[in-house]
Design an enzyme around this catalytic site. Sequence first.
Site, PDB file in Angstrom:
ATOM      1  N   ASP A  13      41.968  44.306  47.684  1.00  0.00           N
ATOM      2  CA  ASP A  13      42.045  45.706  47.253  1.00  0.00           C
ATOM      3  C   ASP A  13      42.750  46.593  48.266  1.00  0.00           C
ATOM      4  O   ASP A  13      42.433  47.771  48.400  1.00  0.00           O
ATOM      5  CB  ASP A  13      40.638  46.286  46.967  1.00  0.00           C
ATOM      6  N   LYS A  16      47.867  46.066  47.192  1.00  0.00           N
ATOM      7  CA  LYS A  16      48.988  45.113  47.074  1.00  0.00           C
ATOM      8  C   LYS A  16      49.839  45.382  45.845  1.00  0.00           C
ATOM      9  O   LYS A  16      51.042  45.219  45.869  1.00  0.00           O
ATOM     10  CB  LYS A  16      48.456  43.663  46.991  1.00  0.00           C
ATOM     11  N   GLY A  40      42.815  42.016  41.038  1.00  0.00           N
ATOM     12  CA  GLY A  40      43.009  43.228  40.256  1.00  0.00           C
ATOM     13  C   GLY A  40      44.110  44.048  40.885  1.00  0.00           C
ATOM     14  O   GLY A  40      43.951  44.535  41.992  1.00  0.00           O
ATOM     15  N   HIS A  41      45.238  44.132  40.228  1.00  0.00           N
ATOM     16  CA  HIS A  41      46.353  44.901  40.774  1.00  0.00           C
ATOM     17  C   HIS A  41      46.670  46.068  39.848  1.00  0.00           C
ATOM     18  O   HIS A  41      46.866  45.878  38.655  1.00  0.00           O
ATOM     19  CB  HIS A  41      47.597  44.007  40.928  1.00  0.00           C
ATOM     20  N   GLN A 223      43.540  38.717  46.576  1.00  0.00           N
ATOM     21  CA  GLN A 223      42.395  38.892  47.486  1.00  0.00           C
ATOM     22  C   GLN A 223      42.896  39.177  48.917  1.00  0.00           C
ATOM     23  O   GLN A 223      43.961  39.746  49.060  1.00  0.00           O
ATOM     24  CB  GLN A 223      41.462  37.672  47.461  1.00  0.00           C
ATOM     25  N   VAL A 299      38.864  44.839  38.434  1.00  0.00           N
ATOM     26  CA  VAL A 299      38.407  43.781  37.532  1.00  0.00           C
ATOM     27  C   VAL A 299      36.998  44.059  37.023  1.00  0.00           C
ATOM     28  O   VAL A 299      36.723  43.985  35.831  1.00  0.00           O
ATOM     29  CB  VAL A 299      38.459  42.406  38.254  1.00  0.00           C
ATOM     30  N   THR A 300      36.083  44.396  37.929  1.00  0.00           N
ATOM     31  CA  THR A 300      34.676  44.484  37.532  1.00  0.00           C
ATOM     32  C   THR A 300      34.166  45.920  37.438  1.00  0.00           C
ATOM     33  O   THR A 300      33.059  46.135  36.949  1.00  0.00           O
ATOM     34  CB  THR A 300      33.789  43.740  38.550  1.00  0.00           C
ATOM     35  N   GLY A 301      34.948  46.872  37.948  1.00  0.00           N
ATOM     36  CA  GLY A 301      34.512  48.265  37.930  1.00  0.00           C
ATOM     37  C   GLY A 301      33.430  48.562  38.959  1.00  0.00           C
ATOM     38  O   GLY A 301      32.906  49.668  39.015  1.00  0.00           O
ATOM     39  N   ARG A 304      33.232  49.935  45.408  1.00  0.00           N
ATOM     40  CA  ARG A 304      33.530  49.199  46.643  1.00  0.00           C
ATOM     41  C   ARG A 304      32.776  49.801  47.818  1.00  0.00           C
ATOM     42  O   ARG A 304      32.576  51.021  47.864  1.00  0.00           O
ATOM     43  CB  ARG A 304      35.030  49.242  46.935  1.00  0.00           C
TER      44      ARG A 304
HETATM   45  P1  IMP Z   1      35.206  35.126  43.124  1.00  0.00           P
HETATM   46  O1  IMP Z   1      36.622  35.098  43.599  1.00  0.00           O
HETATM   47  O2  IMP Z   1      35.058  35.730  41.758  1.00  0.00           O
HETATM   48  O3  IMP Z   1      34.528  33.785  43.240  1.00  0.00           O
HETATM   49  O4  IMP Z   1      34.384  36.118  44.081  1.00  0.00           O
HETATM   50  C1  IMP Z   1      34.120  35.795  45.443  1.00  0.00           C
HETATM   51  C2  IMP Z   1      34.209  37.031  46.334  1.00  0.00           C
HETATM   52  O5  IMP Z   1      35.570  37.476  46.371  1.00  0.00           O
HETATM   53  C3  IMP Z   1      33.394  38.226  45.856  1.00  0.00           C
HETATM   54  O6  IMP Z   1      32.941  38.945  46.980  1.00  0.00           O
HETATM   55  C4  IMP Z   1      34.414  39.075  45.104  1.00  0.00           C
HETATM   56  O7  IMP Z   1      34.043  40.446  45.066  1.00  0.00           O
HETATM   57  C5  IMP Z   1      35.638  38.847  45.975  1.00  0.00           C
HETATM   58  N1  IMP Z   1      36.903  39.036  45.259  1.00  0.00           N
HETATM   59  C6  IMP Z   1      37.494  38.185  44.388  1.00  0.00           C
HETATM   60  N2  IMP Z   1      38.660  38.692  43.951  1.00  0.00           N
HETATM   61  C7  IMP Z   1      38.825  39.877  44.565  1.00  0.00           C
HETATM   62  C8  IMP Z   1      39.866  40.864  44.559  1.00  0.00           C
HETATM   63  O8  IMP Z   1      40.900  40.746  43.895  1.00  0.00           O
HETATM   64  N3  IMP Z   1      39.666  41.951  45.352  1.00  0.00           N
HETATM   65  C9  IMP Z   1      38.562  42.078  46.126  1.00  0.00           C
HETATM   66  N4  IMP Z   1      37.577  41.188  46.184  1.00  0.00           N
HETATM   67  C10 IMP Z   1      37.701  40.091  45.409  1.00  0.00           C
END
Ligand code: IMP
Length: 429
Positions: A13, A16, A40-41, A223, A299-301, A304
């Site tokens: 986040d 990017k 999530g971009h 990520q 992605v999840t809302g 942060r």
């Molecule tokens: P997973 O990738 O869904 O298995 O999540 C594992 C960890 O990575 C969790 O803490 C998520 O919140 C974090 N995470 C996964 N994708 C993203 C992203 O695109 N941005 C920030 N955190 C992420």
Amino acid sequence: MANVTVIGAQWGDEGKGKIVDWLASRADAVVRFQGGHNAGHTLVIDGTTYKLSLLPSGIVSGTLSIIGNGVVLDPWALKAEVEKLEGQGVRITADNLAVADNCPLILPIHRDLDGLRETAAGSGKIGTTGRGIGPAYEDKVGRRAIRVCDLAHLDDLEPQLDRLCAHHDALRAGFDQPPVDREQLLSELREIAGFVLQYAQPVWKRLKKVRKAGAKILFEGAQGVLLDIDHGTYPFVTSSNTVSGTAAAGSGLGPNSTGYVLGIVKAYTTRVGSGPFPTELEDDIGQRLGERGHEFGTVTGRQRRVGWFDAVIVRQSCAISGVTGIALTKIDVLDGLDEVKICTGYRLRSNVYDYFPSHAADQAAVEPIYETMDGWSESTAGARSFADLPANAVKYVQRIQELIETPVALVSTSPERDDTILMRDPFMD
Ligand code: IMP
């Protein structure tokens, strides 16, 4: 002309999407090489907002967009995202989208398992995105994944399905869940196969051709380094390698092709999900930065977590990922603060650390050592040259550069594509 690899140097986040989009407008191909639709971009172009999770950011500007073999691909998420973007007027065809035929698939059973485990873990949960990323990568390294190329051979899938279902049935039994409904899974795969296969190909071959033609390739990481399965805050990490080195293995080009490594760094720090976060702010300043920075997951809302800039982790990320230069984003969120703090080291059991230790308990226990700088009251939003920045903001950027031992190549001053200060052009370096 160099190729460019973009990675997040914190916990994801970092902004990017905007930087990749800005670079993508000058690249000939954009490649995703790890992760899945957990990313999530957000892109803002001419006032229109596009939210991407799986597709490479180049797709919006019509640039050849490639999903490499290192990605775990949810075919239904792919379809939904393609249809959503088409609804916003973006043209997506087999000419501008290619999917590696050796990508492992994320199936509904992976999503189930992700959710079951997180629920069972209670307060010890990782806080995943719930997209089935971890379980899909487990099946990949366990050599029982169903891959994109298998979609062209569904009549011969029986033995693979046996192995996969035997594994999942045992796990599901542990959670009191019924066995996998194989007929339903197969019928869902039959329904989606044609959609995915229209884009499927050996992308390493396509990339070889693109490279031979002298094209500029942009590798788009998802990520951040602190979420890397090896180098991150294990076990509170994602299940792929998020470091720059993965660009080669996850796309099918050699490490000599990945070029300039641009680390994306937010001017403060955020994290979604559980796990250590030494500079986390649980006060009014954290609240204010979170609101000003719109710090909610694409992605999840989820809200942060927010904290001061941590030079220790960014210096470490830059070293681990061989970062050539950084893009500093969202500096405008710090506008109007009386003072700003930067973490320059950690204290742990009367020792001072200049790095982030590996052990989870140590990572949770370190106390940040701060350096305090004067803030700036003027607005940095929309600045397009270094001379437009207030003197104290310039000092802040310069101090960050010193502490992380890596030059600042770009500063982003708003979500708009052109609100960017360019010090060095990664494609020309
Ligand atoms: P997973 O990738 O869904 O298995 O999540 C594992 C960890 O990575 C969790 O803490 C998520 O919140 C974090 N995470 C996964 N994708 C993203 C992203 O695109 N941005 C920030 N955190 C992420």
